[in-house]
Design a protein around this motif. Structure first.
Motif, PDB file in Angstrom:
ATOM      1  N   GLU A  63       6.912 -10.235-103.652  1.00  9.64           N
ATOM      2  CA  GLU A  63       6.596  -9.166-104.462  1.00  9.64           C
ATOM      3  C   GLU A  63       5.356  -8.111-103.846  1.00  9.64           C
ATOM      4  OE1 GLU A  63       4.046  -8.265-108.893  1.00  9.64           O
ATOM      5  OE2 GLU A  63       4.691 -10.237-108.055  1.00  9.64           O
ATOM      6  N   ALA A  64       4.384  -8.847-103.083  1.00  8.74           N
ATOM      7  CA  ALA A  64       3.537  -8.237-102.264  1.00  8.74           C
ATOM      8  C   ALA A  64       3.906  -7.490-101.415  1.00  8.74           C
ATOM      9  CB  ALA A  64       2.345  -9.176-101.952  1.00  8.74           C
ATOM     10  N   THR A  65       5.084  -8.110-100.429  1.00  6.59           N
ATOM     11  CA  THR A  65       5.814  -7.471 -99.315  1.00  6.59           C
ATOM     12  C   THR A  65       6.318  -6.234 -99.704  1.00  6.59           C
ATOM     13  OG1 THR A  65       5.974  -9.525 -98.376  1.00  6.59           O
ATOM     14  CG2 THR A  65       7.248  -7.665 -97.372  1.00  6.59           C
ATOM     15  N   ILE A  66       6.943  -6.221-100.950  1.00  2.00           N
ATOM     16  CA  ILE A  66       7.953  -5.041-101.539  1.00  2.00           C
ATOM     17  C   ILE A  66       6.668  -3.875-101.854  1.00  2.00           C
ATOM     18  CG2 ILE A  66       9.049  -3.928-103.320  1.00  2.00           C
ATOM     19  CD1 ILE A  66      10.768  -5.770-101.366  1.00  2.00           C
ATOM     20  N   GLU A  67       5.563  -4.299-102.238  1.00  2.00           N
ATOM     21  CA  GLU A  67       4.586  -3.403-102.753  1.00  2.00           C
ATOM     22  C   GLU A  67       4.061  -2.689-101.221  1.00  2.00           C
ATOM     23  OE1 GLU A  67       1.625  -5.431-104.846  1.00  2.00           O
ATOM     24  OE2 GLU A  67       2.939  -5.491-106.605  1.00  2.00           O
ATOM     25  N   TRP A  68       3.892  -3.545-100.065  1.00  2.00           N
ATOM     26  CA  TRP A  68       3.280  -3.190 -98.988  1.00  2.00           C
ATOM     27  C   TRP A  68       4.385  -2.350 -98.274  1.00  2.00           C
ATOM     28  CZ3 TRP A  68       5.020  -4.272 -93.628  1.00  2.00           C
ATOM     29  CH2 TRP A  68       3.953  -4.093 -92.892  1.00  2.00           C
ATOM     30  N   VAL A 114      16.152  -3.219 -98.359  1.00  2.00           N
ATOM     31  CA  VAL A 114      15.675  -4.180 -99.033  1.00  2.00           C
ATOM     32  C   VAL A 114      14.742  -3.738-100.005  1.00  2.00           C
ATOM     33  CG1 VAL A 114      14.335  -6.525 -99.107  1.00  2.00           C
ATOM     34  CG2 VAL A 114      16.006  -5.941 -97.127  1.00  2.00           C
ATOM     35  N   TRP A 115      13.725  -2.776 -99.669  1.00  2.00           N
ATOM     36  CA  TRP A 115      12.708  -2.098-100.876  1.00  2.00           C
ATOM     37  C   TRP A 115      13.786  -1.550-101.870  1.00  2.00           C
ATOM     38  CZ3 TRP A 115      12.446   2.859-102.353  1.00  2.00           C
ATOM     39  CH2 TRP A 115      11.629   3.132-103.123  1.00  2.00           C
ATOM     40  N   LEU A 116      14.486  -0.842-101.593  1.00  2.00           N
ATOM     41  CA  LEU A 116      15.426   0.012-102.579  1.00  2.00           C
ATOM     42  C   LEU A 116      16.020  -0.916-103.442  1.00  2.00           C
ATOM     43  CD1 LEU A 116      16.318   3.060-103.731  1.00  2.00           C
ATOM     44  CD2 LEU A 116      18.081   2.722-102.014  1.00  2.00           C
ATOM     45  N   GLN A 117      16.864  -1.862-103.039  1.00  2.00           N
ATOM     46  CA  GLN A 117      17.393  -3.079-103.758  1.00  2.00           C
ATOM     47  C   GLN A 117      16.427  -3.728-104.774  1.00  2.00           C
ATOM     48  OE1 GLN A 117      19.320  -5.113-100.464  1.00  2.00           O
ATOM     49  NE2 GLN A 117      21.277  -4.300-100.690  1.00  2.00           N
ATOM     50  N   GLN A 118      15.454  -3.900-104.272  1.00  2.00           N
ATOM     51  CA  GLN A 118      14.523  -4.638-105.044  1.00  2.00           C
ATOM     52  C   GLN A 118      13.894  -3.874-106.241  1.00  2.00           C
ATOM     53  OE1 GLN A 118      13.623  -7.966-105.065  1.00  2.00           O
ATOM     54  NE2 GLN A 118      15.356  -7.921-103.882  1.00  2.00           N
ATOM     55  N   ALA A 153      17.235  13.751-112.586  1.00  2.00           N
ATOM     56  CA  ALA A 153      16.318  13.475-111.561  1.00  2.00           C
ATOM     57  C   ALA A 153      16.545  11.946-110.965  1.00  2.00           C
ATOM     58  CB  ALA A 153      15.043  13.863-111.930  1.00  2.00           C
ATOM     59  N   GLU A 154      16.637  11.142-111.873  1.00  2.00           N
ATOM     60  CA  GLU A 154      16.889   9.865-111.363  1.00  2.00           C
ATOM     61  C   GLU A 154      18.114   9.466-110.718  1.00  2.00           C
ATOM     62  OE1 GLU A 154      15.423   6.166-114.144  1.00  2.00           O
ATOM     63  OE2 GLU A 154      17.224   6.637-114.878  1.00  2.00           O
ATOM     64  N   VAL A 155      19.221   9.886-111.237  1.00  2.00           N
ATOM     65  CA  VAL A 155      20.471   9.687-110.382  1.00  2.00           C
ATOM     66  C   VAL A 155      20.305  10.421-108.985  1.00  2.00           C
ATOM     67  CG1 VAL A 155      22.906  10.287-110.249  1.00  2.00           C
ATOM     68  CG2 VAL A 155      22.119   9.773-112.345  1.00  2.00           C
ATOM     69  N   PHE A 156      19.759  11.537-108.885  1.00  2.00           N
ATOM     70  CA  PHE A 156      19.490  12.316-107.690  1.00  2.00           C
ATOM     71  C   PHE A 156      18.625  11.587-106.845  1.00  2.00           C
ATOM     72  CE2 PHE A 156      18.125  16.702-105.838  1.00  2.00           C
ATOM     73  CZ  PHE A 156      19.416  16.505-104.968  1.00  2.00           C
ATOM     74  N   SER A 157      17.521  11.043-107.571  1.00  2.00           N
ATOM     75  CA  SER A 157      16.752  10.153-106.351  1.00  2.00           C
ATOM     76  C   SER A 157      17.560   8.955-105.838  1.00  2.00           C
ATOM     77  CB  SER A 157      15.593   9.446-107.330  1.00  2.00           C
ATOM     78  OG  SER A 157      14.882  10.591-108.068  1.00  2.00           O
ATOM     79  N   VAL A 158      18.228   8.285-106.761  1.00  2.00           N
ATOM     80  CA  VAL A 158      18.931   7.032-106.276  1.00  2.00           C
ATOM     81  C   VAL A 158      20.185   7.419-105.180  1.00  2.00           C
ATOM     82  CG1 VAL A 158      20.646   5.201-106.666  1.00  2.00           C
ATOM     83  CG2 VAL A 158      18.890   5.557-108.036  1.00  2.00           C
ATOM     84  N   MET A 159      20.821   8.747-105.380  1.00  2.00           N
ATOM     85  CA  MET A 159      21.776   9.230-104.392  1.00  2.00           C
ATOM     86  C   MET A 159      21.216   9.499-102.917  1.00  2.00           C
ATOM     87  SD  MET A 159      24.034  11.521-106.911  1.00  2.00           S
ATOM     88  CE  MET A 159      24.967  12.190-105.550  1.00  2.00           C
ATOM     89  N   ASN A 160      19.862  10.169-103.304  1.00  2.00           N
ATOM     90  CA  ASN A 160      19.099  10.671-101.771  1.00  2.00           C
ATOM     91  C   ASN A 160      18.637   9.444-101.063  1.00  2.00           C
ATOM     92  OD1 ASN A 160      19.637  13.573-102.067  1.00  2.00           O
ATOM     93  ND2 ASN A 160      17.440  13.758-102.598  1.00  2.00           N
ATOM     94  N   LEU A 161      17.975   8.701-101.734  1.00  2.00           N
ATOM     95  CA  LEU A 161      17.587   7.581-101.023  1.00  2.00           C
ATOM     96  C   LEU A 161      18.428   6.407-100.346  1.00  2.00           C
ATOM     97  CD1 LEU A 161      14.450   6.650-103.427  1.00  2.00           C
ATOM     98  CD2 LEU A 161      14.272   7.891-101.135  1.00  2.00           C
TER      99      LEU A 161
END
Length: 224
Positions: A63-68, A114-118, A153-161
């Motif tokens: 959890e801390a690593t994902i935040e990092w 990894v960050w995006l998946q989490q 905006a939510e779908v657009f964010s996922v598609m972009n990232l």
């Protein structure tokens, strides 16, 4: 005169940073399955007791690593979260922001994925600072007259990232050197901006698609 052993000065903040960097490297290399406190301690060159002092469990370490990672992303793309304040959409340099995001992803592709998946799998992605700012920025943009109507905006964010974080797989497989990787990074950044600015389909040539989208947008509006 008797020689004295010099006592090592402890720096908890630097130690924590070292542990988190080691954990992020393991996450990028082996995924969640490869992360354990003992493996991270070994890679960080600290003893297991020290690692446990900072992170009581494997789950808290992850959890801390994902935040990092989120903080690294935030600083690379948006700047210092402590001083950024509320940004007006009209003042954002969209092209420069896109370039910074693509550059960071090309340098750190595995940990970005990894960050995006989490974050996407979490109960509330908005708890993540980078996601909150990125998706929030797109929503603020969608709410202005600068944007075309009907943006999700939510779908657009996922598609972009997702695109930004997976493009480096193609780039690294097809680029022979850093210069070619940089060229592929710029190519992807350009296409994101081009699609955002102009889209990819001429509505006059696709009347059925245009009619479907219009109907879906009307249905969504009436249900809200």
């Amino acid at each position: 005169m008797e020689a004295r052993t010099r006592r090592r000065v402890r720096d908890p903040i630097a130690t924590r940073e070292t542990i988190l960097e080691a954990a992020s490297n393991l996450l990028a290399k082996d995924g969640l399955e490869g992360v354990s406190l003992s493996a991270v301690a070994h890679l960080a060159a600290v003893n297991r007791g020290t690692a446990y002092q900072h992170f009581e469990t494997r789950e808290k370490l992850i959890e801390a690593t994902i935040e990092w990672v989120s903080d690294k992303l935030f600083r690379a793309v948006f700047g210092d979260p402590e001083t950024i304040g509320d940004r007006r959409v009209e003042e954002v340099d969209t092209a420069a922001l896109t370039d910074r995001l693509c550059d960071f992803a090309m340098e750190n592709p595995e940990i970005c994925r990894v960050w995006l998946q989490q974050v996407l799998a979490s109960p509330d992605p908005s708890q993540d600072p980078f996601w909150r700012e990125y998706a929030g920025s797109l929503q603020r943009f969608a709410d202005t007259k600068l944007a075309m109507p009907g943006i999700d905006a939510e779908v657009f964010s996922v598609m972009n990232l997702a695109g930004v974080f997976f493009w480096p797989i193609f780039a690294r497989a097809h680029a022979a050197n850093e210069e070619e990787r940089n060229a592929l990074t710029k190519r992807f950044s350009h296409e994101i901006l081009r699609l955002s600015m102009y889209g990819s389909m001429n509505a006059a040539r696709f009347p059925e698609v245009a009619a479907r989208l219009e109907a879906e947008e009307e249905a969504a509006s009436s249900s809200n």
